[in-house]
Motif scaffolding. Structure first.
Motif, PDB file in Angstrom:
ATOM      1  N   LEU A   1      -1.206  54.243  -2.850  1.00 11.89           N
ATOM      2  CA  LEU A   1      -0.492  53.205  -2.299  1.00 11.89           C
ATOM      3  C   LEU A   1       0.872  54.118  -2.870  1.00 11.89           C
ATOM      4  O   LEU A   1       1.272  53.884  -3.643  1.00 11.89           O
ATOM      5  CB  LEU A   1      -1.170  52.288  -3.181  1.00 11.89           C
ATOM      6  CG  LEU A   1      -1.186  51.092  -2.126  1.00 11.89           C
ATOM      7  CD1 LEU A   1      -1.372  49.820  -3.300  1.00 11.89           C
ATOM      8  CD2 LEU A   1      -0.641  49.724  -1.238  1.00 11.89           C
TER       9      LEU A   1
ATOM     10  N   SER B   1      -5.373  52.520  -1.219  1.00 10.15           N
ATOM     11  CA  SER B   1      -5.631  50.806  -0.756  1.00 10.15           C
ATOM     12  C   SER B   1      -6.653  51.144   0.273  1.00 10.15           C
ATOM     13  O   SER B   1      -7.136  51.557   1.550  1.00 10.15           O
ATOM     14  CB  SER B   1      -4.502  50.220  -0.116  1.00 10.15           C
ATOM     15  OG  SER B   1      -4.380  48.926   0.619  1.00 10.15           O
TER      16      SER B   1
ATOM     17  N   LYS C   1      -2.611  38.244  -9.396  1.00 11.41           N
ATOM     18  CA  LYS C   1      -3.144  38.612  -9.128  1.00 11.41           C
ATOM     19  C   LYS C   1      -4.823  39.239  -9.074  1.00 11.41           C
ATOM     20  O   LYS C   1      -4.854  39.431 -10.223  1.00 11.41           O
ATOM     21  CB  LYS C   1      -3.048  39.662  -8.077  1.00 11.41           C
ATOM     22  CG  LYS C   1      -2.142  40.023  -7.367  1.00 11.41           C
ATOM     23  CD  LYS C   1      -0.962  38.847  -6.819  1.00 11.41           C
ATOM     24  CE  LYS C   1       0.115  38.861  -7.091  1.00 11.41           C
ATOM     25  NZ  LYS C   1       0.939  40.602  -6.401  1.00 11.41           N
TER      26      LYS C   1
ATOM     27  N   ASP D   1       3.870  41.870  -6.861  1.00  8.90           N
ATOM     28  CA  ASP D   1       4.108  42.915  -5.516  1.00  8.90           C
ATOM     29  C   ASP D   1       3.863  42.099  -4.763  1.00  8.90           C
ATOM     30  O   ASP D   1       2.417  41.830  -4.955  1.00  8.90           O
ATOM     31  CB  ASP D   1       3.663  44.284  -6.065  1.00  8.90           C
ATOM     32  CG  ASP D   1       3.456  45.254  -4.550  1.00  8.90           C
ATOM     33  OD1 ASP D   1       3.962  45.095  -3.619  1.00  8.90           O
ATOM     34  OD2 ASP D   1       3.377  46.481  -4.658  1.00  8.90           O
ATOM     35  N   PRO D   2       4.255  41.829  -3.626  1.00  2.63           N
ATOM     36  CA  PRO D   2       3.582  40.952  -2.468  1.00  2.63           C
ATOM     37  C   PRO D   2       3.332  41.679  -1.687  1.00  2.63           C
ATOM     38  O   PRO D   2       2.682  40.617  -0.554  1.00  2.63           O
ATOM     39  CB  PRO D   2       4.891  40.466  -1.636  1.00  2.63           C
ATOM     40  CG  PRO D   2       6.273  41.810  -2.640  1.00  2.63           C
ATOM     41  CD  PRO D   2       6.352  42.102  -3.709  1.00  2.63           C
ATOM     42  N   ASP D   3       2.768  43.045  -1.622  1.00  2.00           N
ATOM     43  CA  ASP D   3       1.952  43.806  -0.762  1.00  2.00           C
ATOM     44  C   ASP D   3       0.566  43.918  -0.665  1.00  2.00           C
ATOM     45  O   ASP D   3      -0.469  44.132  -0.561  1.00  2.00           O
ATOM     46  CB  ASP D   3       2.421  45.387  -0.552  1.00  2.00           C
ATOM     47  CG  ASP D   3       3.743  44.641   0.744  1.00  2.00           C
ATOM     48  OD1 ASP D   3       3.899  44.348   1.337  1.00  2.00           O
ATOM     49  OD2 ASP D   3       4.629  45.685   0.058  1.00  2.00           O
ATOM     50  N   VAL D   4       0.690  43.079  -2.287  1.00  2.00           N
ATOM     51  CA  VAL D   4      -1.034  43.249  -3.106  1.00  2.00           C
ATOM     52  C   VAL D   4      -1.410  41.747  -3.469  1.00  2.00           C
ATOM     53  O   VAL D   4      -0.480  40.967  -4.085  1.00  2.00           O
ATOM     54  CB  VAL D   4      -0.910  44.487  -4.398  1.00  2.00           C
ATOM     55  CG1 VAL D   4      -1.992  44.016  -5.097  1.00  2.00           C
ATOM     56  CG2 VAL D   4      -0.653  45.446  -4.239  1.00  2.00           C
ATOM     57  N   ARG D   5      -2.844  41.354  -3.106  1.00  2.00           N
ATOM     58  CA  ARG D   5      -3.466  40.039  -3.288  1.00  2.00           C
ATOM     59  C   ARG D   5      -4.344  40.197  -4.643  1.00  2.00           C
ATOM     60  O   ARG D   5      -4.631  39.213  -5.008  1.00  2.00           O
ATOM     61  CB  ARG D   5      -3.672  39.257  -1.731  1.00  2.00           C
ATOM     62  CG  ARG D   5      -2.370  39.324  -1.008  1.00  2.00           C
ATOM     63  CD  ARG D   5      -2.431  38.179  -0.742  1.00  2.00           C
ATOM     64  NE  ARG D   5      -0.811  38.423   0.821  1.00  2.00           N
ATOM     65  CZ  ARG D   5      -1.565  37.288   1.822  1.00  2.00           C
ATOM     66  NH1 ARG D   5      -1.900  37.634   2.747  1.00  2.00           N
ATOM     67  NH2 ARG D   5       0.204  37.930   2.120  1.00  2.00           N
TER      68      ARG D   5
ATOM     69  N   GLU E   1       2.019  33.712   4.510  1.00  2.00           N
ATOM     70  CA  GLU E   1       3.368  34.823   4.082  1.00  2.00           C
ATOM     71  C   GLU E   1       3.038  35.278   2.996  1.00  2.00           C
ATOM     72  O   GLU E   1       2.206  35.116   2.200  1.00  2.00           O
ATOM     73  CB  GLU E   1       4.304  34.218   3.777  1.00  2.00           C
ATOM     74  CG  GLU E   1       5.186  33.199   4.628  1.00  2.00           C
ATOM     75  CD  GLU E   1       5.761  34.126   6.031  1.00  2.00           C
ATOM     76  OE1 GLU E   1       6.661  35.225   4.768  1.00  2.00           O
ATOM     77  OE2 GLU E   1       5.447  33.889   6.472  1.00  2.00           O
ATOM     78  N   LYS E   2       3.226  36.064   2.409  1.00  2.00           N
ATOM     79  CA  LYS E   2       3.241  36.894   1.033  1.00  2.00           C
ATOM     80  C   LYS E   2       3.756  36.761  -0.126  1.00  2.00           C
ATOM     81  O   LYS E   2       4.473  35.332   0.595  1.00  2.00           O
ATOM     82  CB  LYS E   2       4.542  38.249   1.220  1.00  2.00           C
ATOM     83  CG  LYS E   2       3.772  39.318   2.083  1.00  2.00           C
ATOM     84  CD  LYS E   2       5.099  41.079   2.380  1.00  2.00           C
ATOM     85  CE  LYS E   2       4.304  41.279   3.012  1.00  2.00           C
ATOM     86  NZ  LYS E   2       4.401  42.926   3.354  1.00  2.00           N
TER      87      LYS E   2
ATOM     88  N   PRO F   1      -5.772  46.031   3.606  1.00  2.00           N
ATOM     89  CA  PRO F   1      -4.526  44.967   3.670  1.00  2.00           C
ATOM     90  C   PRO F   1      -4.804  44.345   2.685  1.00  2.00           C
ATOM     91  O   PRO F   1      -6.069  43.826   2.054  1.00  2.00           O
ATOM     92  CB  PRO F   1      -4.373  44.301   4.885  1.00  2.00           C
ATOM     93  CG  PRO F   1      -4.900  45.045   5.512  1.00  2.00           C
ATOM     94  CD  PRO F   1      -6.570  45.679   4.939  1.00  2.00           C
ATOM     95  N   PHE F   2      -3.652  44.484   1.665  1.00  2.00           N
ATOM     96  CA  PHE F   2      -3.143  43.862   0.400  1.00  2.00           C
ATOM     97  C   PHE F   2      -4.420  44.019  -0.710  1.00  2.00           C
ATOM     98  O   PHE F   2      -4.393  42.662  -1.791  1.00  2.00           O
ATOM     99  CB  PHE F   2      -3.361  42.545   0.986  1.00  2.00           C
ATOM    100  CG  PHE F   2      -2.515  41.521   1.882  1.00  2.00           C
ATOM    101  CD1 PHE F   2      -0.834  41.952   1.683  1.00  2.00           C
ATOM    102  CD2 PHE F   2      -3.050  41.727   3.216  1.00  2.00           C
ATOM    103  CE1 PHE F   2      -0.243  41.569   2.199  1.00  2.00           C
ATOM    104  CE2 PHE F   2      -1.486  41.319   3.913  1.00  2.00           C
ATOM    105  CZ  PHE F   2      -0.493  41.099   3.766  1.00  2.00           C
TER     106      PHE F   2
END
Lengths: 285, 285, 285, 285, 285, 285
Positions: free
Chosen positions: F6, F19, F121, F56-60, F283-284, F22-23
């Motif tokens: 990442l 990663s 998260k 971090d909006p790219d990680v869920r 949405e993120k 995705p997410f």
């Protein structure tokens, strides 16, 4: 009160930090041309300063005041805030995501103010002139509140269309005497003066002028700085704990705390100095 | 206030226990030559006395005061304490084991003072002269505090190098009006007088002299002793519960309590005596 | 203070409900010939009224007072109560079942009084003349307490052989300054006057007469009604929450609350009107 | 498991107290002819025993079991109870006063059972045969529960017309896995066996016989007795605290606890013995 | 299980309410053609029903199940919800006001489901077929959960883009054994079957079919209905209290509760019937 | 499970962060030659990583595991610890000051581990091989625990002469089913295996190998990452809140939370995609 700058704290930008007497730090909000109104950078720096003070062995008591003649602080710099609020910055986000980000933002802002409460050393807040909005949130996080008799206070937030969210509503009801008075000033945003502040117990001392108030704070700080730091810092910790716990829980935590604190030599030294009429010297903490 | 000794309480050594009027017990700390300073035996005996009073059906109200002219109590007998502290007695133990034993010791000491709070009957504490250290811990565990105008108070502990650990820090913040004032007196150990004590709500009555204060306490005690003991003792229990619980929890506990307390005939008797202008007589409890 | 009846509230029987100014409702206990003493039907109706007010978008502030010259309220109508108490109605039930039913009855009674606290709009309670027993329970559930200087207060319950169970013991200790004073008035049922009520913080304003007190309440209500209802109602909610939670918990709940409340346009409108010196108009809530 | 009587505990009447291995005490309920059913004298004595064990430096772990083949305990001796209940003894008191005295009685009974939980040393409860009513209350106050596979459990109280009031309802929901199961067994008083007790986590070990269970308990006790008593007793204290507090509060109390506990030499000794493959010897506590 | 309609409950529209045996009420969600999916009218009616059951002296135990073969309930009727959500109905309100109204709406919805928990009588929830979303919220508010082996459960809410807000997240973590499992099923919305539900303790019984589960529930209900209602309802009250309080607080509340509950004749009657091997008859409650 | 590094996390020294889908972020403790034992620098870095992941909006979703075949982690690096403990570093300080500094040190260490719990998260912890001491503290702060069947767990702290103080004693009792089992493993430090861990609910999944466990975790993470992040992160927040609050308090907080969260379009999008059988895109956040 001539004060030397404190060497370890000269890098801060928005605050003048000096030492009026041994082991005492004086933190002055230093934006007098704008009535010491707060920019975001200022509350972020405030947290850094009080985190450093919290474990600095050369500091035992902290005084917090505002520079200039006119204001302790006029609160949030509304003009700056209206340009860069976190909501307005992301006008395309949906209401749910805006709210979640706003919650993070408020939580971080609260944490900056709470740094004053978390500081292990007693903090004496000295107010004068205008003391509204954030001024109340901030002073509620201090341990002892004093003021000049010209101070004009207001829990100003409902006047700008919001409920106070950085600490006033959480701490003020537990700091003063009258629930009716708290509701009255918080729901109407009306001003109250030093005399009223004293009568409800919001401040515990009122003085003729800012200079007189600072002088009294310095003397009180010097007295506290001369006591055992183990005793003083333990007392702050246990009183803060008491506010948020039942009597039984606080007694138990207190017993655990003193189980180790009493193993410091401070009690013996203090008792001995009482007998010999000498002045005790306590190790740093 | 001539008082007959209370027969069931004559065996106690450090306290004079008398009865100024029916159903009222007066407990006097009785070591006036040493300013009523406390030895360990004294707080152990205090617990015994208040446990006995708590369920004694012939007692409905308790007055607690100090013998002699000079002091309610000067607190811990520091000289005695410095000879036999539990730490010094086991100088070869490691710091961890010392602490665990010290925690047991403090917990037991707290329990002796808390016996005053646990006593099911209202306790009126009457102070005069010197009232420092343990005096504050002790009076905070009582229900009602009165004093003579010559009383000099101090939360003295930081002066001997320790945080107060027998109850002051747990109860004082919930007993008076001003968090700022509490921090100020606890962190500086400064003295405060009767007038200041009244203005912050620490005491609810100040009188000209010890005699006048005791007289007022006796009259108040007689009034409370004339009321239904079911009502009075329930009120003490529920107010103590309220301090440490949310409003909703207290309302629920109160409903459970009165579900049985209202089945006593006292309410009916009180209402009837109100109509007939007679004086009600309530069964013992 | 000429007041028009509020159309949506004309069906209520025991209360006169009018509007002294826009967005303000005035609820008057209306049984002056009996000193506004409470029958069961009256507290049941009180709950209905405050539930309706709570979400009525045309009401932003509520004033609560008593009709007539002599009393805010003399409390429970003891004569009526003595005829139809839930205990006496089921004299053949065993003590256990009686108690369970009595608990249900008390819980429901408490819930009626708590409707004043649950009402989302601020409630200003204006007292005069006799204000005893239920008067204290009821006013403690309001947000702001004012009174005429002729008001005579008493926590009367121990005088009728019972511990107060509808809210006084739960809320009074958290509304005023002095634990000693609370115990004194609750355990002795002695009267206290307006001056004493002000000095301990039970009321926050005392006025020359009932008329003057109502006038002051109306003006205060008008001020609060002119502010953003999002701000005012949020402030009430968060202050009530603060009383029953730790500082940390309240800060977290506050952050969640303002995460959405700040998305109303009220803050922007208020700031703008401050700049333009105009009077802001806020949407209903 | 031949066991020597423990010298300091021979005066107790209803319990046989022996030592199966160093630092381990075995407390046996000793009324096998009556299925170890409890008389009032027995729970009063139980409190004395566990108070003594709590601070006895020669004891580090306690095993609690019942004498004879047939029962751990059949609970309250109903026959005895029906003759001398506190209610029946005062048949002329009103229902309110009876209730207040009954509350005192229940509170004291609870305190006797809670002495097992308050004991600073770990308590392993070993059950067999009949284990009903008070058996569940008592074992819930222990730290670790084991049983023989013949054990028959029941939360028996609803069968005798009462809600369990000595600890089962307070502790069982926090001791096992399934709220549905807890409600089922408490509301129906149905029996459950060792297998079911294991599957819901009420016991953590089931053995073939009482002897096997006692043997396993002895081995486990010996293991725990070989560890640092500072570590073991701290772990019990902190786990009990955790049950009744939030994670944050427990972390803070834990930090205060270990601030002193880690100053004992036990950690260093344990680490060293790990390196040298020797068996550490820890000081008494 | 042929069941007669319960006369006092025939006016309800969405539920069939019958009585399988004396003192037992069976509430059946009755919209089988729509998999018993919930409309707003249904949860409002649910609250009414359980409020009536709560104090109905002819009912001692309640069974709750769903009509038809396919589902206990498929949860919220999503189609209906998507047409009339409170947000969509006021599309012109600002995000802040929408949120405040939405909070009121959710709070009221929660209150309807919580009526099952507040019901003073034990509630046995019997599930079969589809049991998702609201099915979990609803069953968590019951006391005892049983199911047919064909039941398919899911905490479905994250699948429709929301966190569950009617009770599952509040109650499930306190109802079952494994925090890891709770997080897994709540964060993934995956299905779990009857076997898994049993192993984690979510249900305490699994049966071959809906009929068999209902039969077992009826038998269990009959057992509980044959016990003293003072004992059974007290046990429910005290277990619910225990979940949300510390052990010490629950013990104190329990002592207050039994102080009156033990004055019912039920304990004496139950003991006597035990001796005479007769079946006790208890008064209604 | 081939994984790309990442980009935003390549600067960390002691962890490999990649990663798998995705997410989803995979954080691997990366000191396999020392059985992933922890140095102080490692827990300080852990806090930084999880603070970054939290917003971090790219990680869920986050997966946490240990590199190498032999250990998730063997806990504290005892050798390193024995050289630089904060106590030993200041051997000349008195026991009281040592303790206060040690409390600061432990509090900061706790805060590093709690960063995993505070991460907004969901965190899935995948364990294998040796998982002792700090491994238990760390995994308890995660949301979901899985393991390979070869995992060997131990709450090891009493074996090194201390009570666990970084989270195990605070969180484990609230994570698993059986209080008796928790006390047994914490007081004896005995090992337990994957099967036992599953049966008490400590882990919710056991797999054949580390690879299989990681694969299952990846699939579960991918499922959670495909859901609305508003729903998933709200669910984590509300479940964590539930653990430490009463049901009523959690319901109120949940209502405040969803008052804004439901204004995100995610619910509408999810419902729509359910109808159209398409895959929703959120949405993120």
């Amino acid at each position: 009160m001539a004060q030397a700058p404190l060497a370890a704290y000269t890098a801060y930008k928005h605050y003048a930090i000096t030492s009026p007497s041994p082991f005492v730090a004086h933190v002055e909000i230093n934006r007098p041309t704008k009535l010491n109104a707060f920019l975001e950078a200022m509350w972020l720096e405030l947290r850094q300063i009080f985190q450093q003070l919290s474990t600095d062995p050369d500091v035992r008591v902290v005084i917090l005041s505002g520079a200039g003649d006119r204001a302790f602080t006029a609160g949030l710099d509304v003009q700056a805030a209206s340009q860069g609020t976190p909501i307005q910055g992301e006008s395309d986000a949906d209401a749910g995501r805006k709210a979640i980000k706003l919650k993070r933002y408020i939580t971080d802002f609260q944490d900056c103010i709470s740094a004053v409460e978390r500081c292990e050393k007693p903090v004496i807040c000295v107010m004068h002139g205008i003391a509204i909005g954030l001024a109340i949130d901030l002073s509620c996080a201090a341990d002892i509140r004093m003021c000049a008799k010209d101070t004009r206070f207001s829990v100003k937030e409902v006047d700008i269309g919001m409920a106070a969210d950085i600490g006033t509503l959480a701490r003020l009801p537990k700091a003063v005497s009258s629930a009716s008075w708290v509701k009255e000033v918080c729901l109407s945003a009306r001003f109250f003066d030093a005399k009223e502040a004293l009568s409800v117990g919001f401040v515990s001392q009122v003085h003729e002028s800012k200079a007189a108030a600072l002088d009294a704070a310095s003397k009180l700080a010097a007295v506290m700085a001369s006591k055992s730091p183990v005793a003083v810092q333990g007392t702050k910790e246990l009183l803060n704990h008491a506010r948020d716990h039942t009597v039984d829980e606080n007694l138990n935590y207190t017993a655990a705390w003193n189980a180790f604190a009493l193993q410091a030599p401070d009690m013996q030294d203090a008792l001995l100095s009482g007998i010999t009429k000498s002045k005790p010297r306590f190790e740093k903490l």
